[in-house]
Design a protein around this motif. Structure first.
Motif, PDB file in Angstrom:
ATOM      1  N   THR A  54       0.874  -1.174   0.000  1.00 50.79           N
ATOM      2  CA  THR A  54       0.000   0.000   0.000  1.00 50.79           C
ATOM      3  C   THR A  54       0.917   1.231   0.000  1.00 50.79           C
ATOM      4  O   THR A  54       2.099   1.130   0.349  1.00 50.79           O
ATOM      5  CB  THR A  54      -0.897   0.044   1.259  1.00 50.79           C
ATOM      6  OG1 THR A  54      -0.046   0.135   2.401  1.00 50.79           O
ATOM      7  CG2 THR A  54      -1.782  -1.187   1.368  1.00 50.79           C
ATOM      8  N   SER A 111      -6.546   7.481   6.585  1.00 52.24           N
ATOM      9  CA  SER A 111      -5.162   7.418   6.102  1.00 52.24           C
ATOM     10  C   SER A 111      -4.179   7.377   7.265  1.00 52.24           C
ATOM     11  O   SER A 111      -3.216   6.612   7.257  1.00 52.24           O
ATOM     12  CB  SER A 111      -4.840   8.622   5.216  1.00 52.24           C
ATOM     13  OG  SER A 111      -5.680   8.625   4.112  1.00 52.24           O
ATOM     14  N   GLU A 130      -4.325   4.073   8.981  1.00 52.49           N
ATOM     15  CA  GLU A 130      -3.689   3.043   8.143  1.00 52.49           C
ATOM     16  C   GLU A 130      -2.183   2.988   8.416  1.00 52.49           C
ATOM     17  O   GLU A 130      -1.599   1.929   8.567  1.00 52.49           O
ATOM     18  CB  GLU A 130      -3.895   3.388   6.667  1.00 52.49           C
ATOM     19  CG  GLU A 130      -4.742   2.380   5.926  1.00 52.49           C
ATOM     20  CD  GLU A 130      -5.098   2.899   4.549  1.00 52.49           C
ATOM     21  OE1 GLU A 130      -6.179   2.566   4.101  1.00 52.49           O
ATOM     22  OE2 GLU A 130      -4.300   3.670   3.958  1.00 52.49           O
ATOM     23  N   GLU A 167      -7.043  -3.509   9.629  1.00 48.58           N
ATOM     24  CA  GLU A 167      -8.094  -2.718   8.998  1.00 48.58           C
ATOM     25  C   GLU A 167      -8.152  -1.357   9.674  1.00 48.58           C
ATOM     26  O   GLU A 167      -8.198  -1.272  10.902  1.00 48.58           O
ATOM     27  CB  GLU A 167      -9.439  -3.422   9.144  1.00 48.58           C
ATOM     28  CG  GLU A 167     -10.527  -2.764   8.337  1.00 48.58           C
ATOM     29  CD  GLU A 167     -11.847  -3.540   8.432  1.00 48.58           C
ATOM     30  OE1 GLU A 167     -12.708  -3.293   7.593  1.00 48.58           O
ATOM     31  OE2 GLU A 167     -11.994  -4.356   9.342  1.00 48.58           O
ATOM     32  N   ALA A 168      -8.142  -0.301   8.855  1.00 51.56           N
ATOM     33  CA  ALA A 168      -8.193   1.052   9.410  1.00 51.56           C
ATOM     34  C   ALA A 168      -9.551   1.678   9.133  1.00 51.56           C
ATOM     35  O   ALA A 168     -10.098   1.529   8.039  1.00 51.56           O
ATOM     36  CB  ALA A 168      -7.091   1.898   8.788  1.00 51.56           C
ATOM     37  N   ALA A 199      -7.281   1.716  14.243  1.00 46.67           N
ATOM     38  CA  ALA A 199      -6.699   0.651  13.422  1.00 46.67           C
ATOM     39  C   ALA A 199      -6.915  -0.646  14.192  1.00 46.67           C
ATOM     40  O   ALA A 199      -6.705  -0.685  15.402  1.00 46.67           O
ATOM     41  CB  ALA A 199      -5.213   0.900  13.213  1.00 46.67           C
TER      42      ALA A 199
END
Lengths: 321, 199
Positions: free
Chosen positions: A133, B30, B33, B83-84, B89
């Motif tokens: 990512t 973001s 993540e 998973e965010a 998170a």
């Protein structure tokens, strides 16, 4: 819950019963090998389906390897598998296998190899996806090849009569020393292709790179990559030039501008302090594991003796006497 | 399945909380993540260290390690394991070895009458049913063991039978809260440096 790519990739594979040996399977294309579930000389579709199901359950965390091994062993027995003659009414011309050998589909070593290889390949694929990512590539631009699984006889050891990973690494184009390369380096695929003439390679650009390999990936942080002199691409510049800023990134960048440079400095200083404390705690935890391992080793003899006495106490009285 | 949740408010940075409060969904996701990726890596490295260090049972029995915790380490790195969302998170570990970090785990037999706990190198990492026929296993009368006959014809106990086993919580199977805070801070720093370069 997010889609687990390891499981999704595994489920996208098609069951492929085959009489091919492992050498013959190696001649099949990489695409085929990445899209099929198979095992050398496993000619029965139900058996291959059984393998696929057990791997799926292990990937979901529903069962461990020992339970998986038992399930596959039972499946093979239920299908009438006999290492001397193969599956009943088998049209394929499969040579007899020595019971207990790697060619015996029902031997513990063969089942372990089938399960561990397939589970780890699915997880390795998932690792590759997760590590690529935008955020992960920035924070950890490179992979390092390191030992993950314990092996009684590691590759490269005198006993193994095989070539170790350091040599395979340089054969694949890697630099001698720590086995670190950027995530998009061609070295990973070369390693998976067995560059240098290794016929046990699995054909993937992610670990495990070969049958029975105990090596896997460790993600290398950006700061360490810089220190090691790896040539990092400026993803930020590229993104900006392409106008491909993610909406979240643009929003955070704007918010930082609005809050001002003084705020950013206080924020980063505070975070660096928390990060340092965390790193100290990690060092302490690693030390604790190291000390524990040393203490376990030092007391092994005593614990074995105590265990022997415990086992003795379990025996029927007449037997113990 | 074990799930760890890491929220910005747990990190202990009022400035980061302020920044997050000024963001809508996208920016928060973001940031989370980036934090989650770092926490995932920390968890993986922690379990890898444990896999390398903890072989006490195997050593005691004179058996080869089963690589159980190495499997847990690799389960952590899978895509989808982290998973965010806008709030946090989350790292989900699909491996039976990790639940014990979060609570006591009571194991009861599901398909059999008793649990068979290995007490011999031969049995370590193997289910009794797998060895039953090949080693001619049996339960000696009046005992709670599964055994085989050794070459000297003596009984060799391989498993002890129990109605249940409780594994006490071992928090050290996962990184400490301080380590997770540190990882989250590293993730946030890396992310902020990246987006600052975009300005």
């Amino acid at each position: 819950m997010a889609l687990n790519h390891a499981i999704a990739q595994w489920r996208s594979r098609k069951v492929f019963p085959t009489e091919f040996s492992s050498a013959e399977l190696r001649t099949m294309s990489r695409e085929f090998r990445q899209r099929a579930v198979f095992s050398a000389r496993m000619t029965n579709a139900d058996a291959v389906k059984g393998l696929a199901d057990v791997v799926d359950e292990i990937l979901q965390g529903k069962i461990d390897m020992a339970t998986g091994r038992l399930r596959l062993f039972r499946k093979l027995k239920q299908l009438g598998y006999d290492p001397a003659v193969g599956f009943p009414q088998d049209m394929a011309d499969v040579p007899p296998a020595e019971a207990g050998s790697l060619r015996d589909l029902s031997s513990a070593s063969r089942i372990d190899l089938m399960l561990e290889t397939n589970v780890r390949m699915a997880q390795g694929y998932g690792r590759m996806v997760a590590g690529n990512t935008e955020a992960a590539r920035y924070a950890f631009p490179a992979w390092e090849l390191v030992r993950v699984y314990w092996r009684q006889v590691p590759r490269g050891s005198e006993e193994s009569h095989s070539v170790g990973w350091q040599r395979r690494w340089t054969d694949a184009g890697g630099q001698a020393g720590r086995m670190i390369e950027l995530k998009d380096s061609k070295v990973w695929q070369a390693l998976g292709d067995g560059a240098g003439g290794y016929d046990d390679a699995l054909g993937n650009p992610f670990p495990p790179f070969a049958f029975n390999s105990g090596f896997g990936w460790k993600a290398v942080p950006r700061a360490e990559c810089v220190k090691l002199g790896l040539e990092l691409k400026d993803e930020g510049k590229r993104q900006k030039a392409e106008g491909s800023l993610l909406p979240g990134d643009a929003e955070v960048a704007d918010a930082l501008t609005k809050l001002g440079p003084e705020f950013s400095k206080t924020l980063l200083d505070g975070l660096e302090d928390i990060a340092r404390k965390g790193e100290d705690a990690t060092r302490t935890a690693r030390r604790r594991e190291y000390d524990r391992a040393r203490s376990d080793l030092a007391t092994t003899t005593e614990r074995r003796e105590a265990h022997r006495a415990f086992v003795e106490s379990l025996l029927p009285k007449e037997e113990a006497a | 399945m074990s799930t760890l949740k890491i929220s910005i408010s747990d990190i202990g940075s009022p400035e980061l909380t302020k920044l997050m409060d000024s963001l809508s969904g996208n920016g928060r996701v973001s940031m989370n993540e980036a934090i989650g990726a770092e926490a995932q890596e920390l968890t993986y490295e922690h379990l890898r260290a444990i896999a390398a260090a903890r072989h006490a049972t195997a050593q005691k029995l004179g058996a080869s390690p089963t690589n159980f915790m190495a499997g847990a380490a690799e389960a952590v790195q899978a895509a989808g394991a982290m998973e965010a969302s806008a709030d946090a998170a989350e790292i989900t570990i699909d491996h039976p070895g990790v639940a014990r970090a979060l609570r006591d785990v009571e194991i009861r037999p599901t398909t059999t009458k008793a649990l068979a706990i290995p007490i011999d190198a031969i049995a370590y990492g193997r289910r009794a049913a797998e060895l039953w026929d090949s080693l001619k296993l049996f339960i000696p009368k009046g005992t709670r063991i599964i055994a085989m006959r050794g070459e000297d014809k003596k009984i060799r106990p391989l498993y002890i039978l129990c109605s249940s086993v409780t594994q006490k919580q071992d928090r050290t199977l996962l990184p400490s809260e301080e380590e997770y805070r540190g990882a989250a801070a590293r993730g946030a720093i890396a992310y902020l440096q990246r987006v600052s370069r975009l300005n």
